[in-house]
Design a protein around this motif. Sequence first.
Motif, PDB file in Angstrom:
ATOM      1  N   LYS A  25       0.832  -1.209   0.000  1.00 57.07           N
ATOM      2  CA  LYS A  25       0.000   0.000   0.000  1.00 57.07           C
ATOM      3  C   LYS A  25       0.869   1.263   0.000  1.00 57.07           C
ATOM      4  CE  LYS A  25      -3.818   1.714   2.743  1.00 57.07           C
ATOM      5  NZ  LYS A  25      -4.457   1.536   4.038  1.00 57.07           N
TER       6      LYS A  25
ATOM      7  N   ARG B 195       1.162   4.131  -2.917  1.00 53.27           N
ATOM      8  CA  ARG B 195       0.906   5.540  -2.651  1.00 53.27           C
ATOM      9  C   ARG B 195       2.099   6.401  -3.090  1.00 53.27           C
ATOM     10  NH1 ARG B 195      -0.530   5.566   2.688  1.00 53.27           N
ATOM     11  NH2 ARG B 195       1.574   6.110   3.306  1.00 53.27           N
TER      12      ARG B 195
ATOM     13  N   ASP C 111       2.113   6.685  -6.735  1.00 56.29           N
ATOM     14  CA  ASP C 111       1.097   7.654  -7.180  1.00 56.29           C
ATOM     15  C   ASP C 111       1.584   9.081  -6.965  1.00 56.29           C
ATOM     16  OD1 ASP C 111      -0.460   5.596  -7.899  1.00 56.29           O
ATOM     17  OD2 ASP C 111      -1.849   5.703  -6.206  1.00 56.29           O
ATOM     18  N   GLU C 112       2.200   9.298  -5.795  1.00 60.25           N
ATOM     19  CA  GLU C 112       2.664  10.657  -5.482  1.00 60.25           C
ATOM     20  C   GLU C 112       3.761  11.114  -6.436  1.00 60.25           C
ATOM     21  OE1 GLU C 112       1.911  10.436  -0.676  1.00 60.25           O
ATOM     22  OE2 GLU C 112       3.949  10.476  -1.430  1.00 60.25           O
TER      23      GLU C 112
END
Lengths: 67, 483
Positions: B472, B476, B479-480
Motif C-alpha cells: 500500500k 501511494r 502515485d505521489e
Amino acid sequence: MENDVQQMTEDELDRSIEEMREKIEGEVERRHRLLAELQKIRKRRETRKDAEGRQEIERLKKEIDGL
Amino acid sequence: MDKEKRKPSLEQEEGIEQAEQGVEQKRSLLSGLRDRFSSLRRDNLSLEQQVRREASEHREEGKAETQREIDAERDRRDRQKEETPQEREKRLERMRQAEEQQERDRTKTMDEIAREPRSYEERMREGEARRTREEAETKRKREKESHMSPEEIQQAIREERQREEESRKAEAARQAVDRMWEREREEERERIHLEAEMKRAEEAREEARRLEEQTPEAQRARELRDMEARARRHEEEKRAGIGLTEQERYQRDQKQKERLLKDAAERERRDREEQEFAERRHRALKEERAPDEKVRELMAEKMSLQLEDGTRLDLRETVPALVEALRKNPDAEYAARAIEDMSRTMEKAVEDALMYASDYKDKLDQLTAEFQSKIVAEAGRYDIDLTNPLPEEAAGVDQEVSAEQAAEGRLAAALEGTKIIPSDFNDLMAVERSTEKKKGYREQRQAILDKLSEGAAEDGEELKAMIEKFAKDVRRGMDENFL
C-alpha cells in the motif's frame, strides 16, 4: 337660407337635394384624398426622421470608437 | 255632377295631405344635407390647411436635409481635396435640380388636391339631364291626371306609391352596392398607398446605404479592395503572360527554365545519394555478417576506458560485470539500465560510424565520452571497483546472499496478490526524493525479507499485514511521484 328652403317648390326641393347629395359626395371624396395625402406626408417625415436617427447613431458610434 | 267633381273627395284630401307632408320632409332633408355639406366643407378646408402646413414643414425639412448633405459632401470633398471647383459646381447644380424637381412634384400633388372633385361637373350634368327627364314625365303625368276620374286618380296614386316603394328598394340596393364599391376602392387605395410606402422605404434604405458607402472609411476599404484586386489581376496576368513585352516574356521563360533545370539537378543529386547510401548499406550488411578488422579495431578503441592509474579496461567485459554489481543494489537499478542502454547504443554507433559518413564519427566520440563518464560516475556512486566489479566473496556470504535471494523470491511471489510488482519498489527508490521516506520503504522491505529468511509463512497473520502495508505504501509513493 331657411326662408329660401321654405319658399321652394317640390321640384326645386328635389333638384336642390340632388345637387346637395352630389356636392356632399364630392366633399367626401376630397376628404379621402386629403387624408391619404396627409398620411403619405407623415410617413415620409417619419421615414426621414428614422434615417436621421440612424445617421446620428452611426455618427455617435464613430465618435465613441474614436475616443 | 260638376259640383261633385270640384269638391275633393276624402281620399283626395288624404293624398294632398300626404303630398304636403312629403314636401315638408324634403325641406327638412335639404336643410340637413346643407348642414352636412357645410360641416364637411369646413372640415375639409381645415384638413387642407393642415395638409399644406405639414407638406410645407416636410419641404423645409427636406431642404434642411439636402443642405446638410451638401455641407457634409462639401466638407468631405474639401478634406479629400480631390474635387475641382468645376466638379463641385456641377455636383451642387445637380443637387439643386433634384431638389427643384422634388419641389415641383410636391406642388403638383397639392394642386391636384386643391382642385374640385373632377367628377363633380359631370355628375351635375348627368343630374340635370335626369331632372329634365323627370320634369317632363311629371308634366305628362299631371296632364294625364287632369283628365282622370277619381278611381283612375286613386289607381294612379296606388301605382305611384308602388313605384316609389320599388324605387326606394332599388335606391337602397344601389346604395348598398355603392358602399361595397366604396369599401373596395378604399382597400385598393390603401393597398396602393402601402406599396408606395414600401417603395419609398426601400429607396430610403438604398439612399442610406449609398451615403454610408461614401464615408471615408468605406471609401478607404473599397480602395484597398480595388488595389488588392488589381495586384491579384496583375499577378495572374503576369503568370499568364498577358501584358508582357517580348523582353519580359523571354526573361520569364528563362527564369522558369533555370528553375526547372535546378530542380532536375537537385533531384538527380538526391537520387544519386540515395543510390550510394543503398550501396553502402548493402556493403555494410555484408561486412556485418563477416566483421572485418576495421570494425574490430574501432570497437576495441571506443569500448575501452583508461583509468587514472593507467589501467586499460575492456568495457565489453567490464560493463556486464558492472551492471550485475549495480543490480545487487536496489537503488542502482536505474543506473544499471542506463549503462546497459548506453552500451548497446555505443555498439550500434560504432557500426554506423563505419558504415556512414564522417559526421557519425563525431557523434560516436561524443557518445564515447558520455558513456565513459557515466560508467565512472555510477561506479563511484555505488562504490564499485571497476577493475573488479564482482569481487570473489566468502562461501558464508554466498550462502547469506542466496538465502536473501530466496527471501526476495518469496517476497515477489507474495506481492503477486497486491497491486504492485517487485520492480515498482526499485522504480520508487529511484525517483523518491525524501531520504526519510526512502529509509522507511527500505526498512519495511528489509523487515519482511528478514521475516521470510527466518522462515515465516507468507500467509501468517503478521507477515501478511506487513506485506499489505508495504504494498500500500509503495503504491501511494508511486502515485505521489509518478502521477
